[in-house]
Design an enzyme around this catalytic site. Structure first.
Site, PDB file in Angstrom:
ATOM      1  N   CYS A  38      -0.255  -2.157  13.170  1.00  0.00           N
ATOM      2  CA  CYS A  38      -0.461  -2.480  11.669  1.00  0.00           C
ATOM      3  C   CYS A  38       0.753  -2.524  10.523  1.00  0.00           C
ATOM      4  CB  CYS A  38      -0.999  -0.574  11.555  1.00  0.00           C
ATOM      5  SG  CYS A  38      -2.676  -0.467  12.449  1.00  0.00           S
ATOM      6  N   ARG A  67      -2.439  -5.763  19.319  1.00  0.00           N
ATOM      7  CA  ARG A  67      -3.458  -6.700  18.824  1.00  0.00           C
ATOM      8  C   ARG A  67      -3.565  -6.802  16.944  1.00  0.00           C
ATOM      9  NH1 ARG A  67      -6.646  -4.959  22.162  1.00  0.00           N
ATOM     10  NH2 ARG A  67      -8.320  -4.206  20.727  1.00  0.00           N
ATOM     11  N   CYS A  69      -3.750  -5.203  13.429  1.00  0.00           N
ATOM     12  CA  CYS A  69      -5.390  -4.876  13.243  1.00  0.00           C
ATOM     13  C   CYS A  69      -6.228  -5.661  12.471  1.00  0.00           C
ATOM     14  CB  CYS A  69      -4.733  -3.454  12.299  1.00  0.00           C
ATOM     15  SG  CYS A  69      -5.765  -2.734  11.165  1.00  0.00           S
ATOM     16  N   ASP A 440      28.942 -18.006 -16.767  1.00  0.00           N
ATOM     17  CA  ASP A 440      27.240 -18.860 -17.939  1.00  0.00           C
ATOM     18  C   ASP A 440      27.317 -17.941 -19.259  1.00  0.00           C
ATOM     19  OD1 ASP A 440      24.923 -20.528 -17.104  1.00  0.00           O
ATOM     20  OD2 ASP A 440      24.751 -18.110 -18.555  1.00  0.00           O
TER      21      ASP A 440
END
Length: 491
Positions: A38, A67, A69, A440
């Site tokens: 998870c 696997r 979630c 800049d």
């Protein structure tokens, strides 16, 4: 947050117990009793600490036999911020894997791009991520497949091709291994897919909150090159040069994700296109870490508090950004757009846009090789700088896997390219989070107005405390002005 956070068990347990979404993508929690992994913010009741295992990547969890979630979808989290922040071997490798190098050329192609042996790359990735490049690429293919299965009306064979699988069997096996469901079952469980219109695929791009869309999309819209980019109906649209042919993307900011509509010549370019769009929008950044660091400066703190989560607008093509940076030297944003637009009309590859006003891809380096400098409405010195850059670009790696310091040195060695141009390219093309623009004009005016040192040398000294996030500090400094880059366009 620190590298290797997954190895700090106590910190990981605290993050899981508090469902702290800030750690999503930094590590993954696997549960030995359910064999599921998870994201830290998973809404289910946290397991007992003794049943938790922590992994630095989804690929490592998958390799260990866990696997994904089905509830929290850990494979769909924003990527680890490390791969945008780091310029080392692992950071460069991860950016190249996301850009599809392993899928198109295998691990040898990845190693060649990095300048290391296959064995060195394998060893470095396994040591830090618990998985080699093939497993990491497989995890990316699985996520791309899931997105297409759940959000498109493509056939499963088209999904397999678009996700980069070599066969339907490999596609089916991978989906079952990673998600414990067949492709058909995944689609059945999903909401009604978005119906393709004119070949357009719609996907959701997640990000870490907070996100300030004003400077991100305002900058992209205000600097848009006519024909290549546009703001239309509340979305930023642009053409993409992809391995399989031209593409068009529409990116629309929504409260909890970016809606991404893609029109592709070749479906196999999907994961590459998504990766480049995420990078352009800086969606894998860790805004909490950035803003906490910058807020330590009492001058920047109010700016951060007012609009937290500013991102650094980047690019989808390093060479394009380099050319645009030179065209933008010492001229207004409007003038830079005009110069770039003329270049596009003369040398860009035409594209067809059925729903908007996009007409061309930005010219490739090869297309610009025969550019007649006399055709450019630029000062003679600028023409020389541009043609010198174009000639050198084939030897300078400005890709996602390029070495930042080598690229900086090569750019700085070219006539007419000074610190402002080098750091503009480093910020927007290379993705260096610490690129800084003390010369800049907008940065200097902001510094002066805020009571910061206005001279480039003194400001650079003061900005040492902002490292390694000076590129983000520039966004906050620019926000003090009334330039269009700070405003989300209407409509």
């Amino acid at each position: 947050m620190l590298d290797g956070v997954h190895s700090d068990t106590e910190a990981c347990v605290r993050a899981v117990r508090s469902r702290d979404a800030r750690f999503d993508g930094w590590f993954f929690t696997a549960v030995v009793t359910t064999r599921v992994y998870c994201r830290p913010s998973c809404p289910v009741v946290p397991p007992k600490p003794r049943n938790m295992r922590f992994y630095p990547s989804a690929a490592a969890a998958q390799q260990a036999g866990f696997r994904a979630c089905k509830r929290c979808r850990p494979d769909a989290t924003p990527g680890s911020p490390q791969w945008n922040e780091r310029a080392d071997l692992v950071g460069r490798a991860m950016r190249l894997i996301a850009d599809g190098v392993v899928d198109s050329g295998g691990v040898p192609a990845l190693a060649a791009r990095l300048g290391y042996s296959v064995r060195q790359v394998e060893r470095a990735l396994r040591a830090e991520l618990g998985a080699g490049p093939l497993a990491l690429a497989r995890a990316q293919r699985a996520q791309t497949a899931r997105v297409l299965i759940e959000t498109s009306a493509l056939s499963m064979s088209d999904v397999a091709m678009a996700a980069g699988f070599g066969s339907i069997r490999a596609f089916n096996d991978t989906v079952r291994d990673v998600f414990a469901l067949s492709p058909t079952e995944l689609r059945r469980r999903a909401a009604k897919p978005v119906v393709d219109r004119l070949g357009v695929l719609t996907v959701r791009l997640p990000f870490r909150a907070p996100l300030c869309p004003d400077n991100l999309f305002g900058h992209l819209a205000a600097t848009a090159v006519p024909g290549v980019e546009e703001w239309r109906d509340g979305a930023y649209r642009r053409t993409l040069r992809l391995p399989g042919g031209p593409g068009i993307v529409s990116l629309r900011p929504l409260p909890d994700h970016i809606r991404c509509d893609l029109s592709l010549t070749d479906l196999r370019d999907l994961s590459v296109a998504i990766s480049r769009c995420r990078r352009m929008l800086d969606l894998d950044a860790d805004p909490v870490a950035v803003d906490e660091a910058l807020s330590a400066d009492r001058v920047l703190a109010p700016l951060v508090a007012k609009n937290p989560g500013r991102r650094v607008p980047r690019t989808v093509d390093g060479a394009e950004m380099a050319v645009r940076a030179v065209l933008g030297q010492q001229v207004s944003t409007k003038a830079a757009r005009t110069h770039a637009g003329r270049l596009v009309q003369a040398h860009g590859e035409p594209v067809v846009d059925p729903v908007g006003g996009l007409t061309h891809l930005f010219p490739s380096t090869e297309a610009l090789a025969d550019l007649d400098p006399e055709s450019l409405a630029l000062p003679r010195s600028r023409r020389a700088t541009l043609t010198g850059l174009i000639a050198a670009l084939p030897t300078i790696d400005l890709s996602v896997g390029g070495d930042w310091e080598s690229a900086r040195a090569a750019l700085a060695a070219l006539p007419g390219i000074g610190p402002w141009t080098v750091d503009t390219i480093a910020m927007r093309a290379l993705g260096d989070p610490d690129a800084f623009l003390p010369t800049d004009l907008g940065v200097r005016l902001a510094a002066e107005g805020l009571g910061l040192p206005a001279s480039p040398t003194a400001l650079t000294t003061h900005a040492t405390a902002w490292r390694p996030w000076r590129a983000y500090a520039v966004q906050y400094l620019w926000a003090t002005g009334d330039h269009p880059i700070n405003l989300l366009p209407a409509g």
